[in-house]
Design a protein around this motif. Structure first.
Motif, short mmCIF file in Angstrom:
data_model
loop_
_atom_site.label_atom_id
_atom_site.label_comp_id
_atom_site.label_asym_id
_atom_site.label_seq_id
_atom_site.Cartn_x
_atom_site.Cartn_y
_atom_site.Cartn_z
N GLY A 71 -28.92 97.38 -14.80
CA GLY A 71 -27.60 96.80 -14.67
C GLY A 71 -27.62 95.33 -14.29
N LEU A 72 -26.45 94.72 -14.44
CA LEU A 72 -26.22 93.32 -14.11
C LEU A 72 -24.97 93.25 -13.26
CD1 LEU A 72 -26.59 90.19 -14.61
CD2 LEU A 72 -25.05 90.50 -16.55
N THR A 73 -25.04 92.55 -12.14
CA THR A 73 -23.87 92.29 -11.32
C THR A 73 -23.59 90.79 -11.37
OG1 THR A 73 -24.45 94.10 -9.83
CG2 THR A 73 -22.88 92.47 -9.00
N ASP A 74 -22.35 90.44 -11.69
CA ASP A 74 -21.91 89.05 -11.73
C ASP A 74 -21.16 88.80 -10.43
OD1 ASP A 74 -20.86 86.56 -12.23
OD2 ASP A 74 -20.08 87.07 -14.20
N HIS A 75 -21.76 88.01 -9.53
CA HIS A 75 -21.15 87.73 -8.22
C HIS A 75 -20.19 86.55 -8.27
CE1 HIS A 75 -23.98 90.49 -6.34
NE2 HIS A 75 -24.94 89.89 -7.00
N GLY A 76 -20.11 85.87 -9.40
CA GLY A 76 -19.28 84.67 -9.53
C GLY A 76 -20.03 83.66 -10.37
N THR A 77 -19.51 82.47 -10.48
CA THR A 77 -20.10 81.43 -11.31
C THR A 77 -21.57 81.20 -11.00
OG1 THR A 77 -17.97 80.33 -11.47
CG2 THR A 77 -19.91 79.04 -12.06
N GLY A 78 -22.43 81.46 -12.00
CA GLY A 78 -23.86 81.19 -11.89
C GLY A 78 -24.63 82.02 -10.88
N ASP A 79 -24.12 83.17 -10.48
CA ASP A 79 -24.72 83.99 -9.42
C ASP A 79 -24.78 85.44 -9.91
OD1 ASP A 79 -25.41 85.31 -7.06
OD2 ASP A 79 -23.75 84.49 -5.89
N ILE A 126 -33.20 91.84 -8.23
CA ILE A 126 -33.43 90.43 -7.93
C ILE A 126 -32.14 89.66 -8.17
CG2 ILE A 126 -34.28 89.83 -10.22
CD1 ILE A 126 -36.32 87.99 -8.73
N ARG A 127 -31.81 88.79 -7.24
CA ARG A 127 -30.63 87.94 -7.38
C ARG A 127 -31.10 86.56 -7.82
NH1 ARG A 127 -25.68 88.01 -3.14
NH2 ARG A 127 -24.27 86.62 -4.28
N PHE A 128 -30.39 85.95 -8.77
CA PHE A 128 -30.79 84.64 -9.25
C PHE A 128 -29.55 83.80 -9.56
CE2 PHE A 128 -30.55 87.37 -12.93
CZ PHE A 128 -29.93 86.60 -13.90
N TYR A 129 -29.78 82.50 -9.70
CA TYR A 129 -28.70 81.54 -9.87
C TYR A 129 -28.98 80.62 -11.04
CZ TYR A 129 -28.14 83.15 -5.11
OH TYR A 129 -28.00 83.95 -4.02
N THR A 130 -27.94 80.17 -11.73
CA THR A 130 -28.08 79.18 -12.79
C THR A 130 -27.31 77.93 -12.38
OG1 THR A 130 -26.24 80.18 -14.02
CG2 THR A 130 -28.48 80.85 -14.63
N TYR A 131 -28.00 76.80 -12.44
CA TYR A 131 -27.44 75.53 -11.99
C TYR A 131 -27.27 74.55 -13.13
CZ TYR A 131 -28.69 76.89 -7.24
OH TYR A 131 -28.78 77.53 -6.04
N ASN A 132 -26.28 73.68 -13.00
CA ASN A 132 -26.07 72.56 -13.89
C ASN A 132 -27.02 71.44 -13.43
OD1 ASN A 132 -25.00 70.72 -15.68
ND2 ASN A 132 -22.89 70.98 -15.01
N TYR A 133 -27.13 70.38 -14.22
CA TYR A 133 -28.01 69.27 -13.85
C TYR A 133 -27.61 68.59 -12.54
CZ TYR A 133 -30.25 69.60 -18.38
OH TYR A 133 -30.94 70.05 -19.46
N ASP A 134 -26.35 68.67 -12.16
CA ASP A 134 -25.92 68.06 -10.90
C ASP A 134 -26.00 69.05 -9.73
OD1 ASP A 134 -23.80 69.75 -11.34
OD2 ASP A 134 -22.28 68.18 -11.47
N ALA A 135 -26.71 70.16 -9.90
CA ALA A 135 -26.98 71.17 -8.85
C ALA A 135 -25.76 72.02 -8.50
CB ALA A 135 -27.58 70.53 -7.61
N THR A 136 -24.74 72.05 -9.35
CA THR A 136 -23.62 72.96 -9.14
C THR A 136 -23.87 74.23 -9.95
OG1 THR A 136 -22.36 71.96 -10.94
CG2 THR A 136 -21.93 71.13 -8.72
N LEU A 137 -23.44 75.35 -9.40
CA LEU A 137 -23.58 76.61 -10.12
C LEU A 137 -22.74 76.57 -11.39
CD1 LEU A 137 -23.40 79.13 -7.15
CD2 LEU A 137 -25.40 78.58 -8.54
N VAL A 138 -23.30 77.13 -12.47
CA VAL A 138 -22.61 77.11 -13.76
C VAL A 138 -22.99 78.37 -14.54
CG1 VAL A 138 -24.44 75.76 -14.88
CG2 VAL A 138 -22.14 75.71 -15.83
N ASP A 139 -22.04 78.94 -15.28
CA ASP A 139 -22.33 80.05 -16.18
C ASP A 139 -22.94 79.49 -17.46
OD1 ASP A 139 -21.33 81.95 -14.45
OD2 ASP A 139 -19.35 82.00 -15.39
N VAL A 140 -23.99 80.12 -17.95
CA VAL A 140 -24.65 79.66 -19.16
C VAL A 140 -24.75 80.79 -20.17
CG1 VAL A 140 -25.95 77.82 -18.04
CG2 VAL A 140 -26.95 80.08 -18.20
N VAL A 141 -24.93 80.43 -21.43
CA VAL A 141 -24.94 81.41 -22.52
C VAL A 141 -26.25 82.20 -22.56
CG1 VAL A 141 -24.82 81.69 -25.02
CG2 VAL A 141 -23.36 80.03 -23.88
#
Length: 128
Positions: free
Chosen positions: A49-57, A102-117
């Motif tokens: 499974g996948l849990t989406d905790h919010g933007t990029g989390d 495992i919990r992981f995060y996706t970041y934009n180049y400016d270090a803000t969390l971002v959803d990615v494809v």
């Protein structure tokens, strides 16, 4: 004398399925996720499974647990469109991995969390 073993399929003792890798060095879990809109798993192995905790989390849960929390985790991500073609990805991020997820995060180049494809990750280590 050299031996050669040529086979099409290696099955379990019952002959009903593939042989499971447990203590060998091989990828024990992998996933490819679309993290935009309603995040979902496109394809995976040993992933329940996948849990989406919010933007990029996100949290990925394993079907079969790992033996301990000192396994290796790697990941990559990328964005389509927008002002840039790539994205930075961090796995596992500040959260501690467990034997079952495992919990992981996706970041934009400016270090803000971002959803990615495109989010891809894999786990190497020993299964429990």
């Amino acid at each position: 004398m050299t031996s050669v073993l040529n086979v099409d399929t290696i099955a379990d003792k019952a002959g009903t399925g593939p042989v499971e890798l447990t203590k060998q060095s091989a990828t024990k879990s992998w996933w490819q996720v679309d993290g935009t809109s309603t995040a979902h798993i496109n394809d995976s192995f040993n992933t329940s499974g996948l849990t989406d905790h919010g933007t990029g989390d996100y949290t990925i849960t394993y079907t079969n647990s790992m033996d301990n929390t000192t396994y290796s985790a790697v990941g990559a991500c990328g964005r389509d469109g927008g002002s840039y073609a790539g994205g930075d990805c961090e796995i596992p991020g500040p959260a501690t991995p467990t034997v079952s997820a495992i919990r992981f995060y996706t970041y934009n180049y400016d270090a803000t969390l971002v959803d990615v494809v495109h989010i891809s990750g894999q786990i190497c280590g020993d299964l429990a």
